[in-house]
Structure formats: structure tokens, C-alpha cells
Design a protein around this motif. Structure first.
Motif, PDB file in Angstrom:
ATOM      1  N   GLY A 116     -10.281   3.863  28.284  1.00  0.00           N
ATOM      2  CA  GLY A 116     -10.037   3.351  26.654  1.00  0.00           C
ATOM      3  C   GLY A 116      -8.609   3.727  26.486  1.00  0.00           C
ATOM      4  O   GLY A 116      -8.111   2.641  25.675  1.00  0.00           O
ATOM      5  N   HIS A 117      -7.884   4.498  26.883  1.00  0.00           N
ATOM      6  CA  HIS A 117      -6.432   4.787  26.699  1.00  0.00           C
ATOM      7  C   HIS A 117      -5.524   3.398  27.248  1.00  0.00           C
ATOM      8  O   HIS A 117      -4.820   2.804  26.478  1.00  0.00           O
ATOM      9  N   LEU A 118      -6.065   2.824  28.380  1.00  0.00           N
ATOM     10  CA  LEU A 118      -5.192   2.037  29.117  1.00  0.00           C
ATOM     11  C   LEU A 118      -5.598   0.654  28.314  1.00  0.00           C
ATOM     12  O   LEU A 118      -4.793  -0.310  28.416  1.00  0.00           O
ATOM     13  N   ASP A 119      -6.778   0.430  27.859  1.00  0.00           N
ATOM     14  CA  ASP A 119      -7.417  -0.865  27.293  1.00  0.00           C
ATOM     15  C   ASP A 119      -6.472  -0.970  25.860  1.00  0.00           C
ATOM     16  O   ASP A 119      -5.919  -2.028  25.863  1.00  0.00           O
ATOM     17  N   ARG A 120      -6.372   0.103  24.963  1.00  0.00           N
ATOM     18  CA  ARG A 120      -5.658   0.091  23.923  1.00  0.00           C
ATOM     19  C   ARG A 120      -4.116   0.052  24.231  1.00  0.00           C
ATOM     20  O   ARG A 120      -3.683  -1.033  23.260  1.00  0.00           O
ATOM     21  N   PHE A 121      -3.561   0.513  25.079  1.00  0.00           N
ATOM     22  CA  PHE A 121      -2.269   0.287  25.384  1.00  0.00           C
ATOM     23  C   PHE A 121      -2.126  -1.352  25.941  1.00  0.00           C
ATOM     24  O   PHE A 121      -1.081  -1.764  25.385  1.00  0.00           O
ATOM     25  N   ALA A 122      -2.981  -1.898  26.741  1.00  0.00           N
ATOM     26  CA  ALA A 122      -2.938  -3.350  27.280  1.00  0.00           C
ATOM     27  C   ALA A 122      -2.983  -4.113  26.221  1.00  0.00           C
ATOM     28  O   ALA A 122      -2.410  -5.156  25.822  1.00  0.00           O
ATOM     29  N   LEU A 123      -3.923  -3.848  25.044  1.00  0.00           N
ATOM     30  CA  LEU A 123      -4.105  -4.621  23.780  1.00  0.00           C
ATOM     31  C   LEU A 123      -2.799  -4.703  23.120  1.00  0.00           C
ATOM     32  O   LEU A 123      -2.415  -5.635  22.421  1.00  0.00           O
ATOM     33  N   GLU A 124      -2.309  -3.346  23.021  1.00  0.00           N
ATOM     34  CA  GLU A 124      -1.155  -3.213  22.195  1.00  0.00           C
ATOM     35  C   GLU A 124       0.127  -4.013  22.812  1.00  0.00           C
ATOM     36  O   GLU A 124       0.925  -4.743  22.096  1.00  0.00           O
ATOM     37  N   MET A 125       0.225  -4.387  24.195  1.00  0.00           N
ATOM     38  CA  MET A 125       1.072  -5.130  24.819  1.00  0.00           C
ATOM     39  C   MET A 125       0.672  -6.541  24.982  1.00  0.00           C
ATOM     40  O   MET A 125       1.654  -7.341  25.810  1.00  0.00           O
ATOM     41  N   ASP A 126      -0.286  -6.840  24.397  1.00  0.00           N
ATOM     42  CA  ASP A 126      -0.680  -8.214  24.441  1.00  0.00           C
ATOM     43  C   ASP A 126      -1.024  -8.761  25.916  1.00  0.00           C
ATOM     44  O   ASP A 126      -0.880  -9.839  26.257  1.00  0.00           O
ATOM     45  N   ILE A 127      -1.588  -7.745  26.783  1.00  0.00           N
ATOM     46  CA  ILE A 127      -2.053  -7.992  28.339  1.00  0.00           C
ATOM     47  C   ILE A 127      -3.540  -8.706  28.170  1.00  0.00           C
ATOM     48  O   ILE A 127      -3.750  -9.277  28.805  1.00  0.00           O
ATOM     49  N   ILE A 128      -4.226  -7.997  27.247  1.00  0.00           N
ATOM     50  CA  ILE A 128      -5.695  -8.513  27.073  1.00  0.00           C
ATOM     51  C   ILE A 128      -5.840  -8.606  25.754  1.00  0.00           C
ATOM     52  O   ILE A 128      -5.167  -8.299  24.720  1.00  0.00           O
ATOM     53  N   ASN A 129      -7.143  -9.292  25.289  1.00  0.00           N
ATOM     54  CA  ASN A 129      -7.415  -9.454  23.950  1.00  0.00           C
ATOM     55  C   ASN A 129      -8.756  -8.921  23.886  1.00  0.00           C
ATOM     56  O   ASN A 129      -9.397  -9.309  22.595  1.00  0.00           O
ATOM     57  N   ARG A 130      -9.383  -8.282  24.466  1.00  0.00           N
ATOM     58  CA  ARG A 130     -10.478  -7.418  24.378  1.00  0.00           C
ATOM     59  C   ARG A 130     -10.639  -6.267  25.278  1.00  0.00           C
ATOM     60  O   ARG A 130     -10.209  -6.513  26.351  1.00  0.00           O
ATOM     61  N   CYS A 131     -11.338  -5.335  24.725  1.00  0.00           N
ATOM     62  CA  CYS A 131     -11.181  -3.926  25.481  1.00  0.00           C
ATOM     63  C   CYS A 131     -12.794  -3.786  26.095  1.00  0.00           C
ATOM     64  O   CYS A 131     -13.637  -3.466  25.563  1.00  0.00           O
ATOM     65  N   PHE A 132     -12.734  -4.049  27.412  1.00  0.00           N
ATOM     66  CA  PHE A 132     -13.996  -3.915  28.062  1.00  0.00           C
ATOM     67  C   PHE A 132     -14.316  -2.490  28.186  1.00  0.00           C
ATOM     68  O   PHE A 132     -15.450  -2.237  28.528  1.00  0.00           O
ATOM     69  N   SER A 133     -13.580  -1.525  28.137  1.00  0.00           N
ATOM     70  CA  SER A 133     -13.576  -0.024  28.138  1.00  0.00           C
ATOM     71  C   SER A 133     -14.842   0.362  26.945  1.00  0.00           C
ATOM     72  O   SER A 133     -15.687   1.290  27.247  1.00  0.00           O
ATOM     73  N   GLU A 134     -15.168  -0.630  26.140  1.00  0.00           N
ATOM     74  CA  GLU A 134     -16.065  -0.253  24.954  1.00  0.00           C
ATOM     75  C   GLU A 134     -17.524  -0.289  25.268  1.00  0.00           C
ATOM     76  O   GLU A 134     -18.432   0.107  24.857  1.00  0.00           O
ATOM     77  N   LEU A 135     -17.755  -0.886  26.479  1.00  0.00           N
ATOM     78  CA  LEU A 135     -19.006  -1.220  27.144  1.00  0.00           C
ATOM     79  C   LEU A 135     -19.312  -0.213  28.222  1.00  0.00           C
ATOM     80  O   LEU A 135     -20.532  -0.121  28.530  1.00  0.00           O
ATOM     81  N   LEU A 136     -18.440   0.724  28.156  1.00  0.00           N
ATOM     82  CA  LEU A 136     -18.566   1.960  29.322  1.00  0.00           C
ATOM     83  C   LEU A 136     -19.604   2.892  29.289  1.00  0.00           C
ATOM     84  O   LEU A 136     -19.540   3.323  27.856  1.00  0.00           O
ATOM     85  N   THR A 137     -20.172   3.558  30.156  1.00  0.00           N
ATOM     86  CA  THR A 137     -21.027   4.698  29.678  1.00  0.00           C
ATOM     87  C   THR A 137     -20.942   5.674  30.860  1.00  0.00           C
ATOM     88  O   THR A 137     -20.427   5.488  31.947  1.00  0.00           O
ATOM     89  N   SER A 138     -21.274   7.080  30.593  1.00  0.00           N
ATOM     90  CA  SER A 138     -21.033   8.137  31.140  1.00  0.00           C
ATOM     91  C   SER A 138     -22.300   8.954  31.118  1.00  0.00           C
ATOM     92  O   SER A 138     -22.739   9.110  29.920  1.00  0.00           O
ATOM     93  N   ASP A 139     -22.522   9.819  31.999  1.00  0.00           N
ATOM     94  CA  ASP A 139     -23.717  10.973  31.794  1.00  0.00           C
ATOM     95  C   ASP A 139     -23.444  11.787  30.549  1.00  0.00           C
ATOM     96  O   ASP A 139     -22.023  12.128  30.251  1.00  0.00           O
ATOM     97  N   PRO A 140     -24.399  12.036  29.890  1.00  0.00           N
ATOM     98  CA  PRO A 140     -23.997  12.802  28.594  1.00  0.00           C
ATOM     99  C   PRO A 140     -23.905  14.235  29.080  1.00  0.00           C
ATOM    100  O   PRO A 140     -24.292  14.604  30.103  1.00  0.00           O
ATOM    101  N   ILE A 141     -23.196  15.027  28.101  1.00  0.00           N
ATOM    102  CA  ILE A 141     -23.293  16.451  28.113  1.00  0.00           C
ATOM    103  C   ILE A 141     -24.406  17.102  28.066  1.00  0.00           C
ATOM    104  O   ILE A 141     -25.414  16.983  27.368  1.00  0.00           O
ATOM    105  N   PRO A 142     -24.736  17.849  29.190  1.00  0.00           N
ATOM    106  CA  PRO A 142     -26.142  18.647  29.285  1.00  0.00           C
ATOM    107  C   PRO A 142     -26.142  19.482  27.962  1.00  0.00           C
ATOM    108  O   PRO A 142     -25.186  20.049  27.675  1.00  0.00           O
ATOM    109  N   PRO A 143     -27.319  19.893  27.863  1.00  0.00           N
ATOM    110  CA  PRO A 143     -27.724  20.956  26.803  1.00  0.00           C
ATOM    111  C   PRO A 143     -27.207  22.283  27.111  1.00  0.00           C
ATOM    112  O   PRO A 143     -27.014  22.527  28.251  1.00  0.00           O
ATOM    113  N   THR A 144     -26.236  23.005  26.447  1.00  0.00           N
ATOM    114  CA  THR A 144     -25.727  24.369  26.733  1.00  0.00           C
ATOM    115  C   THR A 144     -26.692  25.380  27.132  1.00  0.00           C
ATOM    116  O   THR A 144     -27.607  25.601  26.531  1.00  0.00           O
TER     117      THR A 144
END
Length: 315
Positions: A116-144
Motif C-alpha cells: 500500500g505504501h509503495l503503491d501510493r508513492f508510485a502513484l504520487e510519482m506518476d509511475i502507476i495510475n491505479r493501486c493494485f494493493s487495494e485488492l490484497l487480502t491477508s489473514d485476519p487477526i485472530p480473536p484475543t
């Protein structure tokens, strides 16, 4: 794919590469994208490694130390794509770095956060025109699975307050510090006249926060200060690190026949305050949390006297 950037003395075209594709069809799509929205060729060639190095120089220093360290550690899991032009990276490749890291939810979340950080930086630098990181998923935080101390367990701890290091358990129970924050408290962070402790780490809301000294633990803190160590909690006149302290903690739990972690003192502190009907804003300030609702976060201000009254709600 290539584009014409000029002509040589013989009238032949001079090309510059705008990117590489595995098939002619993919190349034509790339060329069509370029013709629709031409990009800076040099920027189009910036690899993941180059972008990360630039991000680490320009953006990372603005982050908290813990967050910065976590993101930099996460980058090693992206090694398969370090030489790939960043503009060519897609969400499925980013997702592979998460799914294939072989780590738990916290590492997966760090990798996702990094993209997400890299995508936003790349977008700021006009390297990309959309953030594919918005589609990413990861395991949820387990209940404490953390459980607060019961009243009977707290009573047991008080009955053994004269045993070695048991005083530290009581101080944690009545202050809510994280173990790292607790062990980092210096004598000058303790103001006996005002009856406060000052410390905290991790977040902006958590740093340099004021926690009033509960009357029941004041004698314990005074005795620790009288030792004259470099920290409130010192060991043989030296700083006590977390590894050493956890050894003491394990001995205490075994001797008292209890089964808790140091962080469960923090859970106990918040639970006791909540059960006593404490003001939510006061609890957030004492815990170093950011209030979730705008009213409390922006407009609700509390005095030291109110914080002291809140702490003293714990019996």
C-alpha cells in the motif's frame, strides 16, 4: 515495446524501450496504454527495488520507528520481484508475496501494508495510475485469548507483594503500561509531587502520555525510586531488558500458581476501568489509544484531575 525518439544520420529511427511483454498481444496492449496516456520512460523502468530504496529515503523516515522497521522487514518477502519494473506488477503477484511468506497474520499484514505504501508513492510519482494493493487480502487477526486477572488473583498478588519482583506486577495492574513502556520509565519520568508517570511508545496517542499513580502502588514506586537505578525498574543497578524481566515474570507466575502474561495486566487495567463506568475518553488517554468517535477524539479534553479520578475508580 519501443517508441521512436528520433532519427540517426542515415534516416533510420532511434527507438527507446517503453517496456517488455511476454506476447505480442500483451505488447500491443502496452503500446495502446502508452499512446492513450504516455508515461515517462525512465519512470516506467523503475524496478521494485529502486522504488523501495527511494521510498525508504523519502517516505520511511516520516513513519514511527516500529512501523518503519516492520515495513522494511516485510520487503524481504517481496524478493521474487525486486528486478521487475514496478509499473508491470499486478495484484496477483503482490498477493503471492503474502500467501507465500509462510508467516502468520502479523507478517502478512505488514507485507500488505508495504504494498500500500509503495503503491501510493508510485502513484504520487506518476509511475502507476491505479493501486493494485487495494485488492490484497491477508489473514485476519485472530480473536484475543488474553484474559484479565480476576479479583481473587489480584488479591493473591497483593498478599505476596513483598516477594521479589511481585511489586512490578502490581504496578502494571494499576497503570496499564505496555511492558516495553514500563521498563523504559526513567526516574525523571516519575513526578511524585504531581503523582504522575510519563512515558509511552508505539503510536502518536501513546507517546509521552500521563498516567496518574494510583494511591495503592505509590509506596511500591517510591521504594523502586529509592534504589537509584537508571530506570524505575532496574536490576542490580542496570537496565532490565524484556528478556530478563520475562524470566522474573515466569518465576512469579509459577510461585503464585497463576497463568498470565505481562500484557494481560494492561487488559486488566482497561477492563477494571470500563467495569467501574470510567469515561471512555479518559480510558483512551490512559491507555494511549485514539478515540474511535470524532467527538471524543477532537472535542473532548480531559484534565489531570479527571484522569486521577478515573484511575482511582480501580478498587
Amino acid at each position: 515495446m519501443k517508441k521512436t525518439i528520433g532519427w540517426n544520420d542515415k534516416g533510420h529511427p532511434i527507438y527507446d524501450i517503453i517496456g517488455y511483454a511476454e506476447t505480442r498481444e500483451a505488447g500491443n496492449i502496452m503500446l495502446a496504454e502508452y499512446n492513450r496516456d504516455p508515461w515517462d520512460v525512465d519512470r516506467a523502468k523503475i524496478t521494485l527495488q529502486q522504488l523501495f530504496d527511494l521510498w525508504k529515503e523519502k517516505k520511511a523516515p516520516k513513519l514511527g520507528e516500529s512501523n518503519r522497521s516492520s515495513l522494511c522487514s516485510a520487503f524481504k518477502h517481496c524478493s521474487a520481484y525486486v528486478n521487475k519494473p514496478y509499473k508491470q506488477l499486478r495484484s496477483y503477484q503482490m498477493q503471492e508475496t503474502i500467501d507465500g511468506c509462510g508467516k502468520g497474520y502479523s507478517t502478512q499484514a505488514a507485507i500488505k501494508n508495504l504494498w500500500g505504501h509503495l503503491d501510493r508513492f508510485a502513484l504520487e510519482m506518476d509511475i502507476i495510475n491505479r493501486c493494485f494493493s487495494e485488492l490484497l487480502t491477508s489473514d485476519p487477526i485472530p480473536p484475543t485469548s488474553r484474559l484479565p486477572f480476576t479479583n481473587d488473583e489480584i488479591k493473591t498478588v497483593w498478599e505476596h507483594q513483598s516477594d521479589p519482583w511481585v511489586d512490578t506486577v502490581l504496578i502494571l495492574l494499576y497503570s496499564g503500561w505496555r511492558i516495553s513502556e514500563f521498563l523504559n520509565l526513567k526516574p525523571e519520568d516519575i513526578d511524585l509531587k504531581e503523582g504522575t508517570m510519563k512515558g509511552g511508545t508505539k503510536t502518536k496517542a501513546g507517546k509521552n502520555r500521563i498516567v496518574p499513580i494510583h494511591p495503592k502502588i505509590r509506596p511500591l514506586i517510591e521504594r523502586r525510586l529509592a534504589e537509584g537505578g537508571p530506570r524505575l525498574i532496574s536490576y542490580n543497578g542496570k537496565i532490565c531488558n524484556q528478556t530478563q524481566y520475562r524470566i522474573f515474570w515466569a518465576d512469579i507466575m509459577k510461585a503464585l500458581k497463576l497463568n498470565h502474561t505481562p500484557h494481560e495486566c494492561r487488559h486488566t487495567f482497561e477492563t477494571k476501568l470500563d467495569s467501574a463506568g470510567a469515561n471512555r475518553k479518559c480510558i483512551d488517554l490512559l491507555m494511549g489509544h485514539v478515540s474511535k468517535d470524532t467527538g471524543n477524539r477532537v472535542y473532548n479534553h480531559k484534565t489531570l484531575d479527571e484522569l486521577k479520578a478515573t484511575v482511582e475508580l480501580i478498587p
